[in-house]
Design an enzyme around this catalytic site. Sequence first.
Site, PDB file in Angstrom:
ATOM      1  N   HIS A  88       5.178   9.683   9.586  1.00  0.00           N
ATOM      2  CA  HIS A  88       5.530   8.941   8.367  1.00  0.00           C
ATOM      3  C   HIS A  88       6.199   9.843   7.329  1.00  0.00           C
ATOM      4  CE1 HIS A  88       1.401  10.024   6.776  1.00  0.00           C
ATOM      5  NE2 HIS A  88       2.041  10.017   5.628  1.00  0.00           N
ATOM      6  N   ASP A 229       0.590  10.341  14.654  1.00  0.00           N
ATOM      7  CA  ASP A 229       1.445  10.400  13.469  1.00  0.00           C
ATOM      8  C   ASP A 229       2.061  11.799  13.291  1.00  0.00           C
ATOM      9  OD1 ASP A 229       2.666  10.003  11.031  1.00  0.00           O
ATOM     10  OD2 ASP A 229       0.958   8.974  10.131  1.00  0.00           O
ATOM     11  N   SER A 660      -0.210  14.722   3.503  1.00  0.00           N
ATOM     12  CA  SER A 660       0.259  14.211   4.790  1.00  0.00           C
ATOM     13  C   SER A 660       1.028  15.280   5.535  1.00  0.00           C
ATOM     14  CB  SER A 660       1.172  13.005   4.578  1.00  0.00           C
ATOM     15  OG  SER A 660       0.394  11.903   4.244  1.00  0.00           O
TER      16      SER A 660
HETATM   17  N1  ARG Z   1      -1.486   6.019   4.487  1.00  0.00           N
HETATM   18  C1  ARG Z   1      -0.737   7.157   4.915  1.00  0.00           C
HETATM   19  C2  ARG Z   1      -0.574   8.140   3.799  1.00  0.00           C
HETATM   20  O1  ARG Z   1      -0.362   7.794   2.680  1.00  0.00           O
HETATM   21  C3  ARG Z   1       0.620   6.794   5.382  1.00  0.00           C
HETATM   22  C4  ARG Z   1       0.627   6.141   6.666  1.00  0.00           C
HETATM   23  C5  ARG Z   1       1.979   5.623   7.014  1.00  0.00           C
HETATM   24  N2  ARG Z   1       1.837   4.628   8.038  1.00  0.00           N
HETATM   25  C6  ARG Z   1       2.091   3.325   7.844  1.00  0.00           C
HETATM   26  N3  ARG Z   1       1.751   2.501   8.779  1.00  0.00           N
HETATM   27  N4  ARG Z   1       2.655   2.894   6.762  1.00  0.00           N
HETATM   28  O2  ARG Z   1      -0.586   9.324   4.010  1.00  0.00           O
END
Ligand code: ARG
Length: 725
Positions: A88, A229, A660
């Site tokens: 992501h 991811d 992230s």
């Molecule tokens: N919630 C994750 C974060 O903010 C991002 C994940 C992205 N994946 C998605 N399905 N939108 O680090």
Amino acid sequence: MKKFKLTIAALCLLLFSPAAKADEGMWLLQLMKEQNSIDMMKKAGLKLEADDLYNPNGVSLKDAVGIFGGGCTGEIISGQGLILTNHHCGYDAIQQHSSVEHDYLTDGFWAGSFAEELPTPGLKFKFVTRIDDVTELINKKIAAKEVTETEALSGKFLSELEEELYKNSDLYNKPGIEPELLPFYAGNRYYMIYKKVYPDVRMVAAPPSSIGKFGGETDNWMWPRHTCDFSVFRIYADANGEPAEYSENNVPLKTDKHFTISLRGIEEGDYAMVMGFPGSTQRYLTRSEVQMTMDNENTPRITVRDARLNVLRDEMAKSDKVRIQYASKFAQSSNYWKNAIGMNKAIIDNKVLDAKTAQEKLFAKFANEKNDQAYKTVVSEIDALTKEMADNLYKYTYTIETFYAGIEFGTPYSLLDSIVAATENKNTEKADKFKELARATYSDIFNKDYDHEVDRKVAKALIPLYAEKIAKEDLPEFYSVIEKKFKGEYDKYIDELYDNSIYSNEKNLEKFLKKPTRKALDKDLGYGYAKSKWDKMREMMLTMSELDKKFAIPHKTYIRGIGEMRLAYEGLPSYPDANFTLRLTYGNVKSYDPKDGIHYKYMTTLDGVMEKEDPNNPEFVVPAKLKELYENKDFGRYAMKDGRMPACFISTNDITGGNSGSPVINAEGQLIGSAFDGNWESLSGDINFDNKLQRCICVDIRYVLFIIEKLGGCTRLIDEMTIVE
Ligand code: ARG
């Protein structure tokens, strides 16, 4: 004062057992020794010394961690500048490189050689070169009345001093150096951070979204998780290893430090730490501020994004072109839409308001014991300011979410003003220059990822919604045009705006540029819309920044007080709120019980991917190749002892957005995973860390390497890594 803190801290460390509370904290590496956090880490299981993690005079693990792009973390995993980050985090780049013909979002991307690695303009990687403590210098300026305490927190003061310090430093004008002067603990400390910025970063590998984003929006912010991811990039540099803009002659950067990767796997209770760049937390808010965040920021954000995402979802389902164009925009918007929903729910479920009340009571006791006048009144001061702020925050959030983060179409009205003025003054040269700029802005707006018809639908959803939520007297001027000229018919106004204003299409723009008159501007709906919308936004930003200033000193006081209280009552050091600077959090691999009767294990496997598979739901499709590998148990050396393939795991590490892509590191300093998410039950975590519930969601490095090798066939990448069994 500092000394007082230190001795008490050392004493308390002996008396209490701080390891019990070890999970909370985004620690500053440069304070590791002063705050004794290194001892606490060792107690928790770390087998390294402070200098192995952060060494201002030599190479350490921190040299293998950096900022990836605008808001993520990445780590170096080979001696040739290979970066591991999240899928992501690379998503924007993957999407940029994708088209209906080359759909890397759907199919994934695997560069078979250096030559196939894709230059990605605009993408940068930043290492932290040096961190200088400049607190004393600034405190002296305050004491000498060169600046007030409030001014010392202003952008103007900080950027001027930053420039001055940089100019006088030995790093001045060295290649790629970017200085940043930032307050920490709301201004109780200041650090000057020097980063080294590499602007040639290339895309190397990305799994298909059905793997890298498996579970999609449904699983986002949730555990148990089965998302691989990750994505892989590489830093290129000039022949001397210095930062350089893209050039064919650039070569992979020979990095000083890279992570060794461990395939040994993880067990419940194992030591785990995360180094990275958490973006923002508000751990020191008062109860009134938490309530304001819920009602006046999260709720407006949820409302506007809900409306926009509904439109985008429909349009993306109808067309592959739109799906690719809006993939990244959708994911970005939906990420913090869901986060805001989860945060409001978790604040209630986890009784955060009660926790804040309890903290304020305790603080009142501490203030009385210390007989500190500023501490005695600071909470009520913040409460009063919150009252003043609340309505403004509500309007501000609606406005920004609607007209800045929502509707994209707009007219660069001041540029058109300049064209008219230059023409009226018969300054042809200037007018021509502005005209060229206007054409360039037009192509900026109507870019590869913009669809005028989709945006029109977004406007039709958001413009009336805004009028429902905002008092009539606060609406931008263009709403009175809708009322008077369009009899309140929003769709008619919007169609006219999108079809017939100067910036609606190239023909109209050229027509205007041929004869740029004041009259044409005054008549133009787009001009009126953009000008009144920006007037409103500017007015609100000004109000907000004036209010922010008023909060500066009370926040500084409260945060200092809470820090002293924590030290006095619990013997614990404090960490500053996240501000997208390098931090370390340590804890353990650990399961949790989200609700009565439910236990969540600390890890998942590929079996769960198959359980979740749903060929009719695009979020849960499993690609044929992965199924084949699964059925043949073709996991190579990445399987667990029992033959299953690990997928994700959770740890008690204290992370937030910005982390992230961060390396998850074992007791020996080896890479065991990449952090990519937080869990639903603790989305109040940015405001209040919950030891029982808060978890960091990580993809197991073995799953990543398995996908790179077996699904992507990129053994050349595996070969350049340092892997231990
Ligand atoms: N919630 C994750 C974060 O903010 C991002 C994940 C992205 N994946 C998605 N399905 N939108 O680090």
